[in-house]
Each structure stands twice: as structure tokens, then as C-alpha cells.
Design a protein around this motif. Sequence first.
Motif, short mmCIF file in Angstrom:
data_model
loop_
_atom_site.label_atom_id
_atom_site.label_comp_id
_atom_site.label_asym_id
_atom_site.label_seq_id
_atom_site.Cartn_x
_atom_site.Cartn_y
_atom_site.Cartn_z
N MET A 98 0.30 11.24 -11.68
CA MET A 98 0.47 9.80 -11.64
C MET A 98 0.28 9.27 -10.23
O MET A 98 0.64 9.93 -9.25
N HIS A 99 -0.28 8.08 -10.14
CA HIS A 99 -0.43 7.41 -8.84
C HIS A 99 0.81 6.57 -8.55
O HIS A 99 1.29 5.82 -9.39
N MET A 100 1.32 6.72 -7.34
CA MET A 100 2.42 5.88 -6.86
C MET A 100 2.19 5.62 -5.38
O MET A 100 1.92 6.55 -4.62
N GLN A 101 2.29 4.37 -4.98
CA GLN A 101 2.23 4.05 -3.56
C GLN A 101 3.65 4.04 -3.02
O GLN A 101 4.49 3.25 -3.46
N GLY A 102 3.94 4.96 -2.09
CA GLY A 102 5.29 5.07 -1.55
C GLY A 102 6.15 5.98 -2.40
O GLY A 102 5.67 6.93 -3.02
N THR A 103 7.45 5.71 -2.42
CA THR A 103 8.42 6.48 -3.18
C THR A 103 9.21 5.51 -4.05
O THR A 103 9.15 4.30 -3.83
N PRO A 104 9.97 6.02 -5.05
CA PRO A 104 10.78 5.09 -5.84
C PRO A 104 11.68 4.19 -5.01
O PRO A 104 11.92 3.03 -5.37
N ARG A 105 12.15 4.69 -3.86
CA ARG A 105 13.03 3.88 -3.01
C ARG A 105 12.27 2.74 -2.31
O ARG A 105 12.84 1.71 -2.01
N SER A 106 10.97 2.96 -2.04
CA SER A 106 10.23 2.00 -1.20
C SER A 106 9.04 1.36 -1.89
O SER A 106 8.45 0.41 -1.35
N MET A 107 8.68 1.82 -3.08
CA MET A 107 7.36 1.49 -3.65
C MET A 107 7.13 0.00 -3.90
O MET A 107 5.99 -0.45 -3.87
N GLN A 108 8.18 -0.76 -4.13
CA GLN A 108 7.98 -2.19 -4.43
C GLN A 108 8.23 -3.09 -3.22
O GLN A 108 8.24 -4.31 -3.36
N ASN A 109 8.39 -2.51 -2.04
CA ASN A 109 8.68 -3.32 -0.86
C ASN A 109 7.52 -4.26 -0.52
O ASN A 109 7.72 -5.45 -0.34
N ASN A 110 6.31 -3.70 -0.41
CA ASN A 110 5.16 -4.54 -0.09
C ASN A 110 3.87 -3.77 -0.41
O ASN A 110 3.12 -3.41 0.50
N PRO A 111 3.60 -3.52 -1.69
CA PRO A 111 2.40 -2.74 -2.03
C PRO A 111 1.12 -3.52 -1.72
O PRO A 111 0.98 -4.69 -2.11
N VAL A 112 0.21 -2.86 -1.02
CA VAL A 112 -1.05 -3.50 -0.62
C VAL A 112 -2.20 -2.56 -0.92
O VAL A 112 -2.12 -1.35 -0.68
N TYR A 113 -3.30 -3.10 -1.44
CA TYR A 113 -4.50 -2.33 -1.73
C TYR A 113 -5.72 -3.12 -1.28
O TYR A 113 -5.67 -4.35 -1.17
N GLY A 114 -6.83 -2.40 -1.07
CA GLY A 114 -8.11 -3.07 -0.89
C GLY A 114 -8.60 -3.52 -2.26
O GLY A 114 -8.64 -4.71 -2.58
N ASP A 115 -8.97 -2.55 -3.09
CA ASP A 115 -9.28 -2.76 -4.49
C ASP A 115 -8.40 -1.77 -5.24
O ASP A 115 -8.58 -0.55 -5.12
N VAL A 116 -7.42 -2.26 -5.99
CA VAL A 116 -6.39 -1.39 -6.54
C VAL A 116 -6.97 -0.28 -7.42
O VAL A 116 -6.55 0.88 -7.35
N VAL A 117 -7.97 -0.61 -8.25
CA VAL A 117 -8.54 0.40 -9.15
C VAL A 117 -9.34 1.43 -8.35
O VAL A 117 -9.21 2.65 -8.57
N GLU A 118 -10.14 0.98 -7.41
CA GLU A 118 -10.93 1.91 -6.60
C GLU A 118 -10.02 2.79 -5.73
O GLU A 118 -10.29 3.98 -5.53
N ASP A 119 -8.95 2.20 -5.22
CA ASP A 119 -8.02 2.99 -4.40
C ASP A 119 -7.34 4.07 -5.24
O ASP A 119 -7.14 5.21 -4.77
N ILE A 120 -6.97 3.74 -6.47
CA ILE A 120 -6.35 4.73 -7.35
C ILE A 120 -7.37 5.80 -7.73
O ILE A 120 -7.03 6.99 -7.77
N LYS A 121 -8.60 5.42 -7.95
CA LYS A 121 -9.64 6.41 -8.27
C LYS A 121 -9.83 7.38 -7.09
O LYS A 121 -10.01 8.59 -7.30
N TYR A 122 -9.79 6.86 -5.88
CA TYR A 122 -9.92 7.73 -4.71
C TYR A 122 -8.74 8.70 -4.64
O TYR A 122 -8.92 9.89 -4.34
N PHE A 123 -7.55 8.19 -4.92
CA PHE A 123 -6.36 9.04 -4.96
C PHE A 123 -6.52 10.15 -6.00
O PHE A 123 -6.24 11.32 -5.73
N PHE A 124 -6.98 9.79 -7.22
CA PHE A 124 -7.17 10.78 -8.27
C PHE A 124 -8.18 11.85 -7.84
O PHE A 124 -7.98 13.03 -8.09
N GLU A 125 -9.26 11.41 -7.22
CA GLU A 125 -10.28 12.36 -6.78
C GLU A 125 -9.69 13.40 -5.84
O GLU A 125 -9.94 14.60 -5.98
N ARG A 126 -8.88 12.94 -4.90
CA ARG A 126 -8.26 13.87 -3.94
C ARG A 126 -7.26 14.80 -4.61
O ARG A 126 -7.21 16.00 -4.32
#
Length: 264
Positions: free
Chosen positions: A129-157
Motif C-alpha cells: 500500500m502507498h502511504m505518504q508519511g506515517t499514521p501519526r503524520s500522514m494527514q498533516n500536509n500531504p503534497v504531490y506533483g501528480d498524485v497518481v503518477e507519484d503513486i505509480k513511481y512509488f509502486f515501481e520502486r
Amino acid sequence: MATQPKIMGILNVTPDSFFDGGQHFDVADAIQNAQQMIEQGADIIDIGGESTRPNADAVPLEEELSRVIPVIEALTKTTNIVISIDTSKPEVMTQAVQAGAHIINDVCALSAEGALKIVADLKADVCLMHMQGTPRSMQNNPVYGDVVEDIKYFFERRINACVDAGISKNRLILDPGFGFGKTYEHNLEILRRFDEFKFFGLPLLAGLSRKTMIGQMLGGRDIGERMIGSVTGAIMAVQNGANIVRVHDVLEMKDALMVLNKVG
């Protein structure tokens, strides 16, 4: 994986999960609830012993083990249901699979120290699963360039890291992580473009059930009033390529999928 989407029923053996926390904290209650979901049409039971809601507290290893292992052992003895363990701790993964779990569902995508090596030796599929940050911090200020492309890059890695560690690609499932380090607009964009994750040729999991995004779509409905919205969102994800839907409301999800199947 069959083309018919699978229903993953959520079983939180926790006192503090955002929707059903405390409802199935007793082992006997958890087993009873799992059996009810199986009767209602669940294909998979996803058992979690540590809440991953925003600002959730960490749970010690022994406490998490004491919550989930007895439930897995009991279900393995009494049913043939596919069991998923919702954890990020390598030792919980190991003991859960030894107790009978078939899937490791990790919100941290095997990023914990030693997780890749341990899972390579286990006979279980893995949901990354993709998560930006940790459960403690993830909703503080999530920022992406293009959210779908950024998640795809994460999955690739993460896919490459798994393969390099000896985890075959055909063991992997991908989950873009609705609500895990995403704003309302990010979540909508992921749902609209969910089919783009089919790029990897792997099974896709969608988990929208009862989440804040559903409440926001419905004008601020609280958790107890999000069932129909949740099922509708899951159906949209299925139409966009989801192979597994992770839900609290198994019977209603089963009905919706039956209707969709008759039409499609």
C-alpha cells in the motif's frame, strides 16, 4: 486472479480503529464476526491488531501478536477462508503466516527493517500500500506533483525492491491507499484514475470503506451513515479495475457486485 472481484472483510481486533474499534476486541467476538462475514459472502478476512487511523498510537509487538494470532488459528481450524494479516511488523507477518494467513497486507509496503528478507521466505501474497508519511503524520500536509503518477513511481520502486529481495512479482497486490496521506481532492483523483494502476499488470485493491472521503462526498456524514456511499465508491473502483474491495459492509457489497455482474 478471477475476473470476479473479491470481497475482503475488515476485522479489526483493536480498541481504537476508526469505525469498529472495540467491537471485536475479544477473540470470541472477533471469530463470531468473521464467521458472519464469511456467511455474507466475504472471500478474504483481513485481520488487524493495530489501528492505522490518523494519529493512531503504536502497539507493542507482543500485544499485537496476542490480538491476532488466536483469531487466525481459530479461523484456520474452522474454515477454509483466505486470511489476510494487516500488519507492518515482520515478526507478526511471520507468526501470522505460520498460523495460517495467506496474504500480508502492509500499509508500509514492506519498508520496515528486515521485512523484505523475511517475506521472501514466507509462502504468502503481499499487498503493497502507498502511504505518504506515517499514521501519526500522514494527514498533516500531504503534497504531490501528480498524485497518481507519484503513486505509480512509488509502486515501481517497491515492486523492484521486492523482486530484488526474491519476492516474485506474481505474489504482489497493489493498493493506492485512499486516505493515507491524501487530501479529499487527492482521493477523488485516485478514484477517477484508478484504472491507470493496471499499468503494472498486478491485482489492485481498493479500500474506501467508511473513510473520511466518503463522509466528505456526502456533505459531512458521520461514520455510521457512510455505508451506501462506501459501497458506491467501491463499485466505481471495480469498474475502474479493482480486483479486491476491502469493506466493513460485506453483505451490501456482495449485493452490489451481484447486480453489477448481472448487468456487465
